[in-house]
Each structure stands twice: as C-alpha cells, then as structure tokens.
Design an enzyme around this catalytic site. Structure first.
Site, PDB file in Angstrom:
ATOM      1  N   SER A 176     103.947   0.324  -3.772  1.00 20.90           N
ATOM      2  CA  SER A 176     103.714  -0.740  -2.792  1.00 20.90           C
ATOM      3  C   SER A 176     102.993  -0.275  -1.534  1.00 20.90           C
ATOM      4  O   SER A 176     102.328  -1.072  -0.881  1.00 20.90           O
ATOM      5  CB  SER A 176     105.038  -1.404  -2.417  1.00 20.90           C
ATOM      6  OG  SER A 176     106.002  -0.442  -2.049  1.00 20.90           O
ATOM      7  N   HIS A 204     104.229  -5.351  -7.956  1.00 25.17           N
ATOM      8  CA  HIS A 204     102.831  -5.496  -7.506  1.00 25.17           C
ATOM      9  C   HIS A 204     101.829  -5.477  -8.658  1.00 25.17           C
ATOM     10  O   HIS A 204     100.633  -5.610  -8.431  1.00 25.17           O
ATOM     11  CB  HIS A 204     102.482  -4.389  -6.508  1.00 25.17           C
ATOM     12  CG  HIS A 204     103.316  -4.441  -5.273  1.00 25.17           C
ATOM     13  ND1 HIS A 204     103.031  -5.273  -4.222  1.00 25.17           N
ATOM     14  CD2 HIS A 204     104.456  -3.805  -4.946  1.00 25.17           C
ATOM     15  CE1 HIS A 204     103.956  -5.130  -3.281  1.00 25.17           C
ATOM     16  NE2 HIS A 204     104.837  -4.243  -3.701  1.00 25.17           N
ATOM     17  N   LYS A 236     105.426 -12.555  -5.208  1.00 24.02           N
ATOM     18  CA  LYS A 236     104.148 -11.909  -4.867  1.00 24.02           C
ATOM     19  C   LYS A 236     103.014 -12.638  -5.599  1.00 24.02           C
ATOM     20  O   LYS A 236     102.687 -13.743  -5.227  1.00 24.02           O
ATOM     21  CB  LYS A 236     104.253 -10.419  -5.137  1.00 24.02           C
ATOM     22  CG  LYS A 236     105.207  -9.818  -4.086  1.00 24.02           C
ATOM     23  CD  LYS A 236     105.614  -8.393  -4.288  1.00 24.02           C
ATOM     24  CE  LYS A 236     106.554  -8.028  -3.139  1.00 24.02           C
ATOM     25  NZ  LYS A 236     107.463  -6.951  -3.453  1.00 24.02           N
TER      26      LYS A 236
HETATM   27  C1  LIG Z   1     108.842  -6.633  -3.001  1.00 30.03           C
HETATM   28  C2  LIG Z   1     109.397  -5.602  -3.887  1.00 30.03           C
HETATM   29  C3  LIG Z   1     110.699  -5.702  -4.382  1.00 30.03           C
HETATM   30  C4  LIG Z   1     111.660  -6.752  -3.920  1.00 30.03           C
HETATM   31  O1  LIG Z   1     111.367  -7.998  -4.454  1.00 30.03           O
HETATM   32  P1  LIG Z   1     111.895  -9.288  -3.683  1.00 30.03           P
HETATM   33  O2  LIG Z   1     111.822 -10.356  -4.690  1.00 30.03           O
HETATM   34  O3  LIG Z   1     110.995  -9.468  -2.516  1.00 30.03           O
HETATM   35  O4  LIG Z   1     113.309  -8.965  -3.264  1.00 30.03           O
HETATM   36  C5  LIG Z   1     111.127  -4.770  -5.304  1.00 30.03           C
HETATM   37  N1  LIG Z   1     110.323  -3.758  -5.687  1.00 30.03           N
HETATM   38  C6  LIG Z   1     109.072  -3.610  -5.208  1.00 30.03           C
HETATM   39  C7  LIG Z   1     108.236  -2.475  -5.689  1.00 30.03           C
HETATM   40  C8  LIG Z   1     108.586  -4.524  -4.277  1.00 30.03           C
HETATM   41  O5  LIG Z   1     107.361  -4.366  -3.784  1.00 30.03           O
END
Ligand SMILES: *Cc1c(COP(=O)(O)O)cnc(C)c1O
Length: 382
Positions: A176, A204, A236
């Site tokens: 990320s 992602h 996302k």
């Molecule tokens: C955003 C993210 C999460 C968490 O997901 P949410 O649905 O926002 O709680 C978990 N792992 C990674 C790699 C992320 O980027």
C-alpha cells in the site's frame, strides 16, 4: 496517568501530528475539501466507481427494497439474499469455491488469522505488510516473524529452521505504501513445500490488476490451489465498502464458525451489498478503466523520470515519490496543497524511518491534463 496534552505537543514538534480534512463533495479527481477545490491524488477509488451513477442507484434501490440497517449479525438474522448473492458472485468472479463477506478489510484479516492460528503457531509476514495484518498476527496469539520486504529467500530460510505448530505466510498483494507487487508465485511454492497457509491481502490489487480485474492472482496466473486464503476489500477499487475472503468450502465454513470479527458484529446494510454487486458488474464488463489507468501511470512515470524525480518501482496506480526526510515530505505536500493539489505525505511509523514519501495515487477518473498539472507543480519544486 500520562500527560496526553504533552504527548500531543511532542507529536506536533516531530511533524507526526495528523489532522483530518473535511470534504464536501463525493470522491473524484476534483473535490471540495476544507472549503477549497482541490485536485486529488490520494484516493484509493482506483476505478472511479465510488460515485458512479449505477452504483449510487443500486444503493438507493437497495434501500427501497431492504431498508437501511441489517438489524443483526450474519448468524442471527442479518444475512440477506443480497449478501448471499454478492458472496456467490465474488467467489465466481475470483474463481474460488466460496466467499465470505466481512465488514472491513481490517476485520477480515483479524478474523481469518485469528480463526486459524493461536498460541504455539507462527505467522510470517513481509516487513511492509499493512498494519491490519500485523495486528491480526498479534491478535491471534501466534508468534510474528517478519521477513525482508519482497524477499522470498529470506522467508524460506526463516521457515526452514522452525518446528511444530501451524504456519501461515501473510502478504499484501500490492504494497500500500510502495505500490510494488509481492512475488506470489515464489511465495506459493514455498507455502506448498513447507505446508504453510498462504494469505494474500489484495486490497490494492483487486479490481485493478489483471485483464479482468481479478487482482494479483490473475496478474500472475495463479489460482485457489496456489493461494488458499485471498482477502479483497470493497472500499478501494470497488468504490463501496467492506471486504471478503475467498477460499475452500472448509475454510469459509471454519471462518463462519470461528472468526470472531465475523460472528460478533452487525452485518453491513443489504443495500450496500446491492451497490457492490453493481460495481462488480462494472469491474467485469468495462475493462477500459484498467486500460486508462495504465495510460495515466505511463504518462506520469515518463514525465517524472524526465524531471529526475525519485520514483519507486511500481506498475500500479500507487506511485510514491521518495523524499526521505519527514519534514521535507510534509513541506512538499503543503507546497502542492497551496497550489490546489492534494497529495499526502506518508511518514514514520506508516513507512520506515528515513523513507518519507509523497503517496500519489491515480484513478481511472483522472484525465491526462490532471497528470500534467501534477507534473508541472512537481517541476517547480525541483
Ligand atoms: C485498506 C487496507 C486494508 C483495510 O481494509 P478496510 O476495508 O479499509 O478496513 C487491509 N489491507 C490493506 C493492504 C489495505 O490497504
């Protein structure tokens, strides 16, 4: 009792103090934030679906059909036909036997690792894994061992010297803060050889990578036999909210029985599941968004290289510029902000000490002219 005010002041002095900005528009390249119009390069809405009319309509129609609240946990009476249909569609899309919805990706990671491991077991994690995977290891009670970022040889050596108990390897699919992709074929081979679980968090990658948007797994041509536990988020690229885990029948049934972050929480609204079903249709049917992203990424990378900027080795919509010093990254972010461009500075402890950076992200909703505006502003910094 500790002196909270003093600790907060210290944070400020170290440039580590964080503040929320108040938005007054939907997600999109141009947003109203703190009363100004800004060009945003910080969202994870990679496909520009968070405000897509079909997704919005599905949420509205869903609310008409289902009301708003789900009323209860999935195992009580909160599990609707909308949730169930979404699970079936997700499993089919990713090519796995079964899917299970979680309220957030954070909870999915805690739930999955917590259900499979406990004291006496071991979790092996890439050093750059997302905080939720690290927290999941701690929460499970298993021992956490971290291997060098992207280094499957380091992982193999650490696994060789270990004895009894369950072993689980966990990695982000796309990292990320760096935007690079984990060496999944090697990790899958190591997991198989050492009889370890492998969990890939594709927050992602899902929707973005692969011709059909099936994520890191599709990018490498892997399948459920290679990656037994795959987590994807819906907040996302899918532009909605929530998360899911796909795996075997037995794995999903185990999570339903034992994942505490699944059992002891209210199901997300059924209307939200309808919205995600609409975005899944768009992800599947309209590959132009992924193609456009690639065009934008290529334009940015070639422009940034011409300016001599320190790009990181990333082929994804996460395109960080390495700055180094925390105060410098904060100043640059403020400089861009003063020019109407929103790019956040990522600093320790979110990234390793000495690697503060500007985390630039692109969306299929950006236009080439937006990229050029960003490059013009960055040129002035040089
Ligand atoms: C955003 C993210 C999460 C968490 O997901 P949410 O649905 O926002 O709680 C978990 N792992 C990674 C790699 C992320 O980027």
């Amino acid at each position: 009792m500790k002196d909270l005010r003093h600790e907060l002041e210290q944070r400020k002095a170290q440039q580590l103090y964080r503040q929320r900005r108040i938005g007054d528009s939907p997600q999109g390249p141009e947003m109203r934030i703190d009363g100004e119009t800004v060009l945003s390069f910080c969202s994870n809405d990679y496909l520009g679906l968070a405000n897509h009319p079909e997704v919005v309509r599905a949420l509205q129609d869903g609310a008409q059909r289902w009301g708003v609240g789900s009323g209860a946990a999935h195992l009580v009476n909160g599990h609707s036909a909308a949730h169930h249909a979404l699970e079936e569609e997700l499993a089919e899309f990713v090519g796995y036997p079964r899917a299970l919805l979680f309220s957030t990706g954070y909870m999915a990671n805690l739930g999955a690792i917590g259900a499979l491991l406990g004291h006496g077991d071991r979790v092996y994690e890439d050093r750059y894994n997302h905080a939720s995977l690290l927290d999941a290891a701690r929460y499970s009670g298993a021992r956490l061992l971290r291997y060098t970022h992207g280094d499957s040889e380091d992982l193999r050596q650490r696994l060789d010297s270990q004895g009894d108990g369950e072993r689980l390897i966990a990695t982000d699919g796309v990292f990320s803060m760096d935007g690079d992709i984990a060496p999944l074929p090697e990790l899958a081979a190591i997991a198989r050889q050492t009889q370890s679980w492998l969990l890939v968090d594709d927050a992602h990658g899902f929707g973005v990578l692969g011709a059909q948007g099936r994520g890191s797994v599709e990018h490498f041509g892997l399948n459920a036999a290679d990656i037994p536990i795959l987590m994807g988020t819906l907040g996302k690229a899918f532009g909605t909210f929530g998360a899911f885990v796909v795996g075997s029948e037995a794995l999903i049934e185990t999570l339903i029985q034992q994942a505490r972050t699944y059992i002891y929480t209210t199901a997300t609204p059924p209307a939200l599941a309808e919205a995600t079903r609409a975005s899944l249709r768009l992800v599947r049917q309209e590959s132009w968004r992924r193609e456009k992203l690639q065009t934008l990424i290529a334009r940015f990378r070639s422009g940034a290289a011409q300016l001599g900027l320190r790009l990181m080795d990333s082929a994804t919509p996460i395109q960080p510029l390495l700055i180094g010093a925390t105060d410098m990254s904060v100043q640059l972010s403020e400089y861009l902000r003063a020019r109407g461009i929103l790019v956040p500075a990522m600093r320790p402890p979110t990234v390793p000490e000495g690697t503060a950076r500007l985390r630039i992200t692109f969306s299929a909703a950006h236009e080439e002219a937006h990229i050029d505006r960003l490059l013009d502003a960055l040129e002035a910094v040089q």
